[in-house]
Design an enzyme around this catalytic site. Structure first.
Site, PDB file in Angstrom:
ATOM      1  N   GLU A   1       0.984  -1.304  -0.453  1.00 25.63           N
ATOM      2  CA  GLU A   1       0.406   0.085   0.127  1.00 25.63           C
ATOM      3  C   GLU A   1       0.793   1.304   0.163  1.00 25.63           C
ATOM      4  O   GLU A   1       1.635   1.089   0.599  1.00 25.63           O
ATOM      5  CB  GLU A   1      -1.070  -0.235   1.182  1.00 25.63           C
ATOM      6  CG  GLU A   1      -2.205   1.330   2.063  1.00 25.63           C
ATOM      7  CD  GLU A   1      -2.860   1.495   0.246  1.00 25.63           C
ATOM      8  OE1 GLU A   1      -3.588   0.261  -0.066  1.00 25.63           O
ATOM      9  OE2 GLU A   1      -2.563   2.983   0.066  1.00 25.63           O
TER      10      GLU A   1
ATOM     11  N   ASP B   1      -8.048   1.155  -8.079  1.00 27.78           N
ATOM     12  CA  ASP B   1      -8.709   2.783  -8.638  1.00 27.78           C
ATOM     13  C   ASP B   1      -9.130   2.985 -10.253  1.00 27.78           C
ATOM     14  O   ASP B   1      -8.055   1.893 -11.231  1.00 27.78           O
ATOM     15  CB  ASP B   1      -7.686   3.839  -8.374  1.00 27.78           C
ATOM     16  CG  ASP B   1      -7.158   4.133  -6.800  1.00 27.78           C
ATOM     17  OD1 ASP B   1      -8.188   3.681  -6.516  1.00 27.78           O
ATOM     18  OD2 ASP B   1      -5.919   4.701  -6.709  1.00 27.78           O
TER      19      ASP B   1
ATOM     20  N   ASP C   1     -15.861  -3.316  -8.919  1.00 31.42           N
ATOM     21  CA  ASP C   1     -17.459  -2.560  -8.877  1.00 31.42           C
ATOM     22  C   ASP C   1     -17.345  -2.289 -10.798  1.00 31.42           C
ATOM     23  O   ASP C   1     -19.006  -1.766 -10.682  1.00 31.42           O
ATOM     24  CB  ASP C   1     -18.239  -1.846  -7.716  1.00 31.42           C
ATOM     25  CG  ASP C   1     -17.170  -0.728  -7.478  1.00 31.42           C
ATOM     26  OD1 ASP C   1     -15.198  -0.424  -7.558  1.00 31.42           O
ATOM     27  OD2 ASP C   1     -17.503   0.687  -8.173  1.00 31.42           O
TER      28      ASP C   1
ATOM     29  N   THR D   1     -13.760  -7.042   1.094  1.00 31.80           N
ATOM     30  CA  THR D   1     -12.509  -5.698   1.280  1.00 31.80           C
ATOM     31  C   THR D   1     -13.878  -5.138   1.663  1.00 31.80           C
ATOM     32  O   THR D   1     -14.787  -4.397   2.421  1.00 31.80           O
ATOM     33  CB  THR D   1     -12.030  -5.458   0.329  1.00 31.80           C
ATOM     34  OG1 THR D   1     -12.760  -4.649  -0.943  1.00 31.80           O
ATOM     35  CG2 THR D   1     -11.430  -6.670  -0.804  1.00 31.80           C
TER      36      THR D   1
ATOM     37  N   TYR E   1     -14.096  -1.427   0.507  1.00 28.83           N
ATOM     38  CA  TYR E   1     -14.813  -0.936  -1.031  1.00 28.83           C
ATOM     39  C   TYR E   1     -16.116  -2.462  -1.013  1.00 28.83           C
ATOM     40  O   TYR E   1     -17.032  -1.226  -1.236  1.00 28.83           O
ATOM     41  CB  TYR E   1     -14.085  -0.954  -1.963  1.00 28.83           C
ATOM     42  CG  TYR E   1     -12.833   0.544  -1.956  1.00 28.83           C
ATOM     43  CD1 TYR E   1     -12.393   0.847  -0.647  1.00 28.83           C
ATOM     44  CD2 TYR E   1     -13.842   1.504  -2.942  1.00 28.83           C
ATOM     45  CE1 TYR E   1     -11.459   2.082  -0.882  1.00 28.83           C
ATOM     46  CE2 TYR E   1     -13.179   2.625  -2.626  1.00 28.83           C
ATOM     47  CZ  TYR E   1     -11.970   2.949  -1.548  1.00 28.83           C
ATOM     48  OH  TYR E   1     -10.853   3.519  -1.463  1.00 28.83           O
TER      49      TYR E   1
HETATM   50  C1  LIG Z   1      -9.418   1.843  -4.067  1.00 32.06           C
HETATM   51  S1  LIG Z   1      -8.585   1.330  -2.750  1.00 32.06           S
HETATM   52  C2  LIG Z   1      -9.289  -0.213  -2.605  1.00 32.06           C
HETATM   53  C3  LIG Z   1      -8.991  -0.569  -0.995  1.00 32.06           C
HETATM   54  C4  LIG Z   1      -9.220  -2.146  -0.575  1.00 32.06           C
HETATM   55  N1  LIG Z   1      -8.188  -3.070  -2.237  1.00 32.06           N
HETATM   56  C5  LIG Z   1     -10.441  -2.808  -1.001  1.00 32.06           C
HETATM   57  O1  LIG Z   1     -10.795  -3.293  -1.378  1.00 32.06           O
HETATM   58  O2  LIG Z   1     -10.967  -2.335  -0.131  1.00 32.06           O
HETATM   59  C6  LIG Z   1      -7.730   1.026  -3.936  1.00 32.06           C
HETATM   60  C7  LIG Z   1      -6.596   1.421  -3.007  1.00 32.06           C
HETATM   61  O3  LIG Z   1      -4.508   1.312  -3.459  1.00 32.06           O
HETATM   62  C8  LIG Z   1      -3.920   1.912  -3.650  1.00 32.06           C
HETATM   63  N2  LIG Z   1      -2.865   2.261  -4.440  1.00 32.06           N
HETATM   64  C9  LIG Z   1      -3.116   2.663  -5.665  1.00 32.06           C
HETATM   65  N3  LIG Z   1      -2.489   2.564  -6.461  1.00 32.06           N
HETATM   66  C10 LIG Z   1      -1.553   2.563  -5.792  1.00 32.06           C
HETATM   67  C11 LIG Z   1       0.011   2.479  -6.227  1.00 32.06           C
HETATM   68  N4  LIG Z   1       0.887   2.525  -8.003  1.00 32.06           N
HETATM   69  N5  LIG Z   1       0.717   1.901  -5.331  1.00 32.06           N
HETATM   70  C12 LIG Z   1       0.394   1.559  -3.671  1.00 32.06           C
HETATM   71  N6  LIG Z   1      -1.077   1.397  -3.254  1.00 32.06           N
HETATM   72  C13 LIG Z   1      -1.918   2.454  -4.376  1.00 32.06           C
HETATM   73  C14 LIG Z   1      -4.599   3.278  -2.491  1.00 32.06           C
HETATM   74  O4  LIG Z   1      -3.626   3.918  -2.342  1.00 32.06           O
HETATM   75  C15 LIG Z   1      -5.648   2.330  -2.412  1.00 32.06           C
HETATM   76  O5  LIG Z   1      -6.066   1.984  -1.013  1.00 32.06           O
END
Ligand SMILES: C[S@@+](CC[C@H](N)C(=O)[O-])C[C@H]1O[C@@H](n2cnc3c(N)ncnc32)[C@H](O)[C@@H]1O
Length: 228
Positions: free
Chosen positions: A79, A128, A164, A207, A209
């Site tokens: 993360e 993302d 999603d 998770t 989300y």
């Molecule tokens: C939309 S959140 C989903 C979190 C979790 N996986 C869930 O489903 O509840 C996406 C996570 O990926 C992390 N993230 C995105 N790009 C990243 C990267 N290049 N390196 C590390 N973490 C990353 C973001 O900081 C965020 O916490």
């Protein structure tokens, strides 16, 4: 992507050794040694632990539950954002997780952290979506990233992907296929899928989300991409 620093958080995260791995590059090709150290055993090929890697763990609900339910594997979560990582690590500390570690890194750097074939499975949960075309390369299922995963995922290893976002899902299915992965267990509405109970455990462990979106009645899409 740049690491965001919030004053004091690094010090707070450091209090949670051994769950945060400092300078993880030092373990490239030697993760079984690291795991043996954590489990206080001697590394032998027979006792090799599978490494399951979640990329973008957020607050770590999924990986903490998976590590509890599958103690036979070693779980590593990556993360970038320290404020959510801190919660994930606090959760691990709460149950004194023996088989779980976190990396405070940009996923871009994972090829410097794991050696060829060192990782048994990868989990991408609600990555993302980066909806704009000009940002497509940032999607964690873009071929740029698939090429990275290929460098350390073992042959036959699986990428478990949940989202999603239908556009991201459609994009990802194409990227997996066009880049030599085969697809298994593709579903567009995971929680209404009649086969849900026969899927591997990670399909049913939610998770953060996923919990939020499911409660709103939004369908969850999921697939497994298998490296030949
Ligand atoms: C939309 S959140 C989903 C979190 C979790 N996986 C869930 O489903 O509840 C996406 C996570 O990926 C992390 N993230 C995105 N790009 C990243 C990267 N290049 N390196 C590390 N973490 C990353 C973001 O900081 C965020 O916490």
């Amino acid at each position: 992507m740049r690491l965001r620093r919030i004053p004091g958080t690094r010090e707070r995260i450091r209090q949670y050794a051994p769950w945060l791995v400092e300078e993880p590059q030092q373990w490239q090709g030697r993760w079984q040694e690291y795991i043996a150290g954590r489990l206080e055993t001697t590394p032998t090929p027979v006792e090799r632990k599978e490494i399951h890697l979640e990329l973008g763990v957020g607050r770590g609900r999924f990986i903490n539950q998976m590590a509890q339910e599958q103690p036979q594997h070693f779980w590593i979560g990556a993360e970038l954002r320290e404020e959510v990582l801190l919660t994930a690590i606090e959760r691990a500390e709460k149950w004194q997780a023996p088989n779980l570690a976190f990396l405070w890194i940009d996923i871009e750097t994972t090829t410097d952290i794991f050696a060829h074939g060192e990782v048994d499975a990868i989990y991408l949960n609600f990555s993302d979506p980066w909806p704009k075309d000009r940002h497509a390369k940032r999607r964690l299922t873009h071929r740029r990233f698939l090429d990275r995963y290929r460098q350390y995922l073992k042959p036959g290893g699986k990428i478990h992907f949940k989202t999603d976002n239908r556009d991201l899902f459609d994009f990802s299915l194409e990227e997996f296929k066009e880049n030599g992965f085969s697809l298994e267990a593709v579903t567009f509405d995971l929680h209404k899928d009649p086969n849900l109970s026969s899927y591997d455990l990670s399909a049913r462990v939610m998770t953060e989300y996923e919990n939020r979106f499911s409660q709103k009645g939004q369908p969850i899409h999921r697939c497994i991409a298998v490296l030949p």
